[in-house]
Design an enzyme around this catalytic site. Structure first.
Site, PDB file in Angstrom:
ATOM      1  N   HIS A  79       0.839  -1.202   0.000  1.00 23.66           N
ATOM      2  CA  HIS A  79       0.000   0.000   0.000  1.00 23.66           C
ATOM      3  C   HIS A  79       0.873   1.251   0.000  1.00 23.66           C
ATOM      4  O   HIS A  79       0.647   2.193  -0.785  1.00 23.66           O
ATOM      5  CB  HIS A  79      -0.906  -0.025   1.244  1.00 23.66           C
ATOM      6  CG  HIS A  79      -1.687   1.228   1.469  1.00 23.66           C
ATOM      7  ND1 HIS A  79      -2.990   1.388   1.067  1.00 23.66           N
ATOM      8  CD2 HIS A  79      -1.348   2.392   2.086  1.00 23.66           C
ATOM      9  CE1 HIS A  79      -3.420   2.580   1.412  1.00 23.66           C
ATOM     10  NE2 HIS A  79      -2.447   3.218   2.037  1.00 23.66           N
ATOM     11  N   GLU A  80       1.886   1.275   0.865  1.00 25.81           N
ATOM     12  CA  GLU A  80       2.757   2.442   0.951  1.00 25.81           C
ATOM     13  C   GLU A  80       3.630   2.594  -0.294  1.00 25.81           C
ATOM     14  O   GLU A  80       3.846   3.706  -0.787  1.00 25.81           O
ATOM     15  CB  GLU A  80       3.627   2.360   2.210  1.00 25.81           C
ATOM     16  CG  GLU A  80       2.852   2.248   3.520  1.00 25.81           C
ATOM     17  CD  GLU A  80       1.866   3.387   3.740  1.00 25.81           C
ATOM     18  OE1 GLU A  80       2.034   4.471   3.126  1.00 25.81           O
ATOM     19  OE2 GLU A  80       0.904   3.200   4.503  1.00 25.81           O
ATOM     20  N   HIS A  87       1.636   4.245  -2.904  1.00 27.92           N
ATOM     21  CA  HIS A  87       1.567   5.694  -2.740  1.00 27.92           C
ATOM     22  C   HIS A  87       2.753   6.359  -3.435  1.00 27.92           C
ATOM     23  O   HIS A  87       2.612   7.363  -4.133  1.00 27.92           O
ATOM     24  CB  HIS A  87       1.589   6.064  -1.250  1.00 27.92           C
ATOM     25  CG  HIS A  87       0.240   6.123  -0.610  1.00 27.92           C
ATOM     26  ND1 HIS A  87      -0.808   6.858  -1.128  1.00 27.92           N
ATOM     27  CD2 HIS A  87      -0.232   5.556   0.538  1.00 27.92           C
ATOM     28  CE1 HIS A  87      -1.865   6.735  -0.339  1.00 27.92           C
ATOM     29  NE2 HIS A  87      -1.539   5.957   0.679  1.00 27.92           N
ATOM     30  N   GLU A 131      -6.325   7.134  -1.348  1.00 23.05           N
ATOM     31  CA  GLU A 131      -6.230   5.920  -0.541  1.00 23.05           C
ATOM     32  C   GLU A 131      -6.816   4.715  -1.269  1.00 23.05           C
ATOM     33  O   GLU A 131      -6.283   3.615  -1.194  1.00 23.05           O
ATOM     34  CB  GLU A 131      -6.953   6.111   0.804  1.00 23.05           C
ATOM     35  CG  GLU A 131      -6.168   6.907   1.826  1.00 23.05           C
ATOM     36  CD  GLU A 131      -4.816   6.285   2.113  1.00 23.05           C
ATOM     37  OE1 GLU A 131      -4.743   5.078   2.415  1.00 23.05           O
ATOM     38  OE2 GLU A 131      -3.815   7.017   2.020  1.00 23.05           O
TER      39      GLU A 131
END
Length: 290
Positions: free
Chosen positions: A147-148, A151, A224
């Site tokens: 997930h990071e 980003h 997100e």
């Protein structure tokens, strides 16, 4: 949530500092030649310079500020199997996502959390909390890391900077217009600008800046969902959903302090308009419908 709030706080501080410095140095050429009316073109240029300077400086400081604020231990050389696994996992995901290898770090906090920051895709930082490592399975941690990394790969920090720069520009522009009107109408200053102009302008700048944060928060909530999708592609949809469900079960654990929050995976109990993350239920449902 960590990176966003830290970025915004730094941005507001930098913008306020530049504005005050300009006023102390007597940079007041915002009036037309008659010394009475605002020169809107000059004011727009002035607002743009200050607004984007604040956003860009905040971006460049983001990684340094995150390390210092959270006491992140950067893994220079893995000292145990967990650190080695973290570095190897991030390295593999970064290669899959087509970005340079980020720095990998651990910060001491009981809440299961993580964040990514940095001024470009090839000079980023991915950090996880001790609470994340203690309370999640390897597959769930892998999903959080993905997930990071997503980003970073999506360029969210650069886009955030552009949006923040535009927001800053309008905030400064409007605050100076209000200051000018108060100076003329309330304090009856006929030529030039009195102290009230700068005092009212700075107060309006702070108030409008806080209100304008809702725009940045909306953007963060939207991104997100994209980062969740990227995490699902890198680590598997089932693992990404499991990680979010784990966060739901851990919602009573104290979250990262609000004053240190920007791209951490846990939204916390923040009022909806000022929340950088959508509700976990909405994120899980979004993934299930992919």
């Amino acid at each position: 949530m960590f990176r966003i709030m830290l970025f915004i706080a730094t941005n507001l501080a930098v913008v306020a500092l530049i504005s005050v410095t300009f006023s102390l140095l007597g940079v007041q050429g915002l009036l037309q030649q008659n010394g009475v009316d605002l020169d809107l073109t000059t004011l727009l240029v002035y607002s743009t310079v200050i607004g984007f300077s604040g956003a860009i400086i905040s971006l460049l400081l983001s990684k340094f500020m995150a390390k210092r604020s959270m006491g992140v231990h950067i893994i220079q050389q893995a000292s145990n199997p967990t650190e080695r696994w973290l570095v190897d996992t991030v390295k593999r995901q970064a290669q899959q996502a087509g970005i340079g290898m980020p720095e990998v770090g651990i910060f001491n906090h009981p809440s299961p959390n993580a964040f990514a920051t940095g001024w470009n895709k090839n000079n980023a930082l991915v950090a996880v909390s001790t609470g994340l490592l203690d309370n999640m399975t390897d597959n769930e941690v892998e999903a959080v890391l993905a997930h990071e990394v997503s980003h970073v790969a999506n360029g969210d920090m650069i886009t955030l900077t552009l949006i923040q720069g535009v927001v800053n520009t309008f905030v400064i522009f409007i605050s100076r217009v209000i200051g000018h009107l108060v100076d003329r109408i309330v304090f009856k200053v006929e030529r030039g600008h009195g102290p009230a102009f700068w005092i009212v302008s700075i107060i309006c700048e702070i108030v409008l800046g806080i209100l304008a944060t809702t725009i940045v928060m909306w953007f963060s909530r939207y991104r997100e969902f994209r980062a969740d999708e990227g995490g699902a592609k890198l680590a598997g949809k089932g693992n990404m959903i499991a990680a979010l469900q784990r966060l739901q079960r851990a919602h009573d654990t104290p979250a990262i302090p609000d004053e240190m929050a920007a791209f951490a995976i846990n939204a916390g109990k923040v009022q909806k308009l000022f929340s950088s993350h959508p509700p976990l239920d909405a994120r899980i449902k979004h993934l299930q419908n992919m």
